[in-house]
Structure formats: structure tokens, C-alpha cells
Design an enzyme around this catalytic site. Sequence first.
Site, short mmCIF file in Angstrom:
data_model
loop_
_atom_site.label_atom_id
_atom_site.label_comp_id
_atom_site.label_asym_id
_atom_site.label_seq_id
_atom_site.Cartn_x
_atom_site.Cartn_y
_atom_site.Cartn_z
N ASP A 213 3.21 5.02 1.46
CA ASP A 213 3.99 3.89 0.97
C ASP A 213 3.10 2.88 0.25
OD1 ASP A 213 6.56 2.61 0.85
OD2 ASP A 213 5.81 1.13 2.27
N GLU A 260 4.04 6.76 -3.38
CA GLU A 260 5.16 5.83 -3.57
C GLU A 260 4.73 4.79 -4.59
OE1 GLU A 260 6.96 2.61 -3.91
OE2 GLU A 260 5.95 2.17 -2.03
N ASP A 316 15.18 2.16 1.36
CA ASP A 316 15.22 0.74 1.02
C ASP A 316 16.35 0.38 0.06
OD1 ASP A 316 13.05 -0.04 2.56
OD2 ASP A 316 11.60 0.35 0.98
#
Length: 418
Positions: A213, A260, A316
Amino acid sequence: MLTEEECGACDFGSDPEQVDYGKIYKSRFLLLRKAYERSCVGENAEFHEFQERERYWLRDYAVFMAVKQRFGGCSWNEWAEDIRLRWGYAMEYYQTELYYEIEFYEFLQYTFFKQWNRLKGYANSRGIQIIGDIPIYVAYDSADAWAHPELFQFDENGLPTAVAGCPPDGFSAAGQLWGNPLYRWDYHRNTGFDWWVQRIEKCFALYDMVRIDHFRGFDEYYSIPYKAATAEFGQWEQGPGIDLFRTLRHRLGDRPIIAEDLGYMTATVKQLVKDSGFPGMKVLEFAFDSRDSSDASDYLPHNYIQNCVVYTGTHDNETVLGWLGSIEKEEKQNVREYLNRPDASNRELALELIRLAVSSVAELCVIPMQDYLGLDNRARINQPSTLGKNWKWRLKRGMLTKEVAEKIYRMTALYGRI
């Protein structure tokens, strides 16, 4: 170690659609302690082998959890000074005083890894690989931060000098104040990135592929003064860059990692993703959303390269159906034109967006189950910068029907993803 009746007597919450974390937290430890007390773990040779094999992280974690329990669950920076700063005599005292509490937490890890490895082995035997998602940062109130303060930007009292987040954008006017401690990258570089090598190596013992991430934080990371009320007054600092990933490749070989790389992408971040060789992410919702500050055309499938992973939306984002109901009229018109479906309903458009992702040249395609099921934002997983309502959605028994499976299979087979 536990009976069905004992498990059934616990109140884990009765809502089939929403997780009640408070009830789970309070109830599960009653069961887990019963299991530990009945486990005869002290006589278990396999458990002792696990303790030795995982000692490099397990002991610090178990001591951290046991001491945290002793201090009423408060953050480690509120503990007594001697154990907060890990003075030698204090470490010896608490490890003796809390022997069984420490062993309890080691037992939980042993049991988890045993169960997880059995699950992963089963999945792999069926041709299914597991993608693990890890954050770039760790929590401040964690065993990592307490046991290895040298890894982080802390002062002599173990308090952060700056914390992580991201600046204001179209989704959050005040930015996002995550509060995670920032890395002392010069220290990591001088140690050959040993901690990161261990972390990634452990991830690949758990997963078949790893998504890291906030990949842009390895190029530049956003540094916010400690105790700032918002993320508005931070500044960008230089990250480790390609050196970290060259080291990982040298020490661990080529591993399947997803970068990401969402959000505002500078030229240097794009170059880092390219140099790493990792596939980046493409989110279809971003391709039509005018609030996104990055170049929306990067997310349109006609611009994809094969070395990428396409999503309709991530954890998200809104669900596709929910998103179609929230975007501006002009944005939805762009969706209709791109799909050549001028009169389609939102549900029809949602299905066509799934088809668009699956039919793209992207090497991997990830579709959230909520989108396959055609659910609205009541099934949304996470809304960044909010508290109290996230990660609660439950997949109800019976939702995965034969019809849903056939729909997924037909589309997957049609576009050569089987």
C-alpha cells in the site's frame, strides 16, 4: 479444546450484515483463554519449535501484548518508564512476572499460523492464490515501534517527531492524518534494509502475492509535525527509492509484488514503479471521476499496458453501483459514451464496467464481490478519513448463488482469464 456449546454461548453480535467488533473483542478472549488453558502447550514439541523458529519477532510481540494488558490496554508510551524504554532489569522482571500471559499470546500465534497454513495449502491445492495486502507503515502502538525505536523517527523518549499522512485533495479538504510513525530511512539503508527484507520474506510465507500500500511513499513521503490537528501543514521528504527494491530482489529474488500507485503521481513516482518492474493499479472509477487529481486518462483501459492490475474499485472506493448513483451527470454521461450504452440503467452500467475490467489487457483483474453481487454503498468496505463505520460489511449466507458463480465463470472464460 473448545465445545460448540461454549462458542455458541458467547455474544458475537446477531446482525448478519454488520460486524460488531466490540462484542467480538470482549467475547473471543474468554474462549481463547479456555483453549490455552486446555492446550497442554508446554508439552507440545511443535509449539516449542514454533517459538524458536519465530523468536526474532514472536517474543517481542508476546511481551508487548502481555505488558499492554498489564497496563490496562493503554499505548506503550504511557507505560512505566523502565519497561517503556526496555531497560534490562525491567525486561527480565516482566518476562518472569507475566510468563503465562506471554505464553498465551505465543500460543495464539502458533494456533493462527497452523490454521492459516492449512487454509492456504487447501487454496493452493485448488489452484487458488492469495494476495496479501500490507501497509507501508506500522502502527505507533505496536511491537515494532516499541521493540525497535531505532527504525523510526522518534525522540529520546520514544515519541514521534513527525507522523504519516497525505495532503489535502479532492476527497479530503484537510488531507488524511494517519498518525503512523515515519521510518528513519538512513538507518534502514545502513543496515541493508534488513527489517524490510524480513518483513517481505515473512509476507511471502503467508501469501502468494503481496500488494504494498501507498507505494509512492517509497519515492517521497508526506511528513506531518507530531500532534498537528490536521494534515494540511506537512511536507514531502525523500524516501529510499529504487535502492530498497533492488535490495529486496537481490536478497529474495523476483517476487510477485503489486505496487499501489494510486493518487497524485509525480514523474519520479511513475519512474520508480517502472524501474521496480512491479505492476501498478488501475481503478475504473477514477477514470471518470473529476475529483481525482491525477490524470484520469491513465485509468481508461485503452491506455493500459499488460503489466498492471485493474480493479472496478478497491476497498477504499464506493461500490460500482453506489458510485454510479453519486457521480455528476456529466461524469455518468462519459461512462455511457465510453461503454456505448446510452440508455443503460445503473445496474446495467455496473455490469458493463465489470466486463470492461475483465476484458482489458491488464495482467490481473480484481472485482470486489459487492460489485459482482450488484450491491450499493450499504456494502461499502471503507471510507477513508472516517471512523466507526468501516470494515463491517458481511457476506450473508446464500448470497453466493449458482447463478452468481455462473456469471463470474462465463465472463472470466470469455476473456481468457481462466
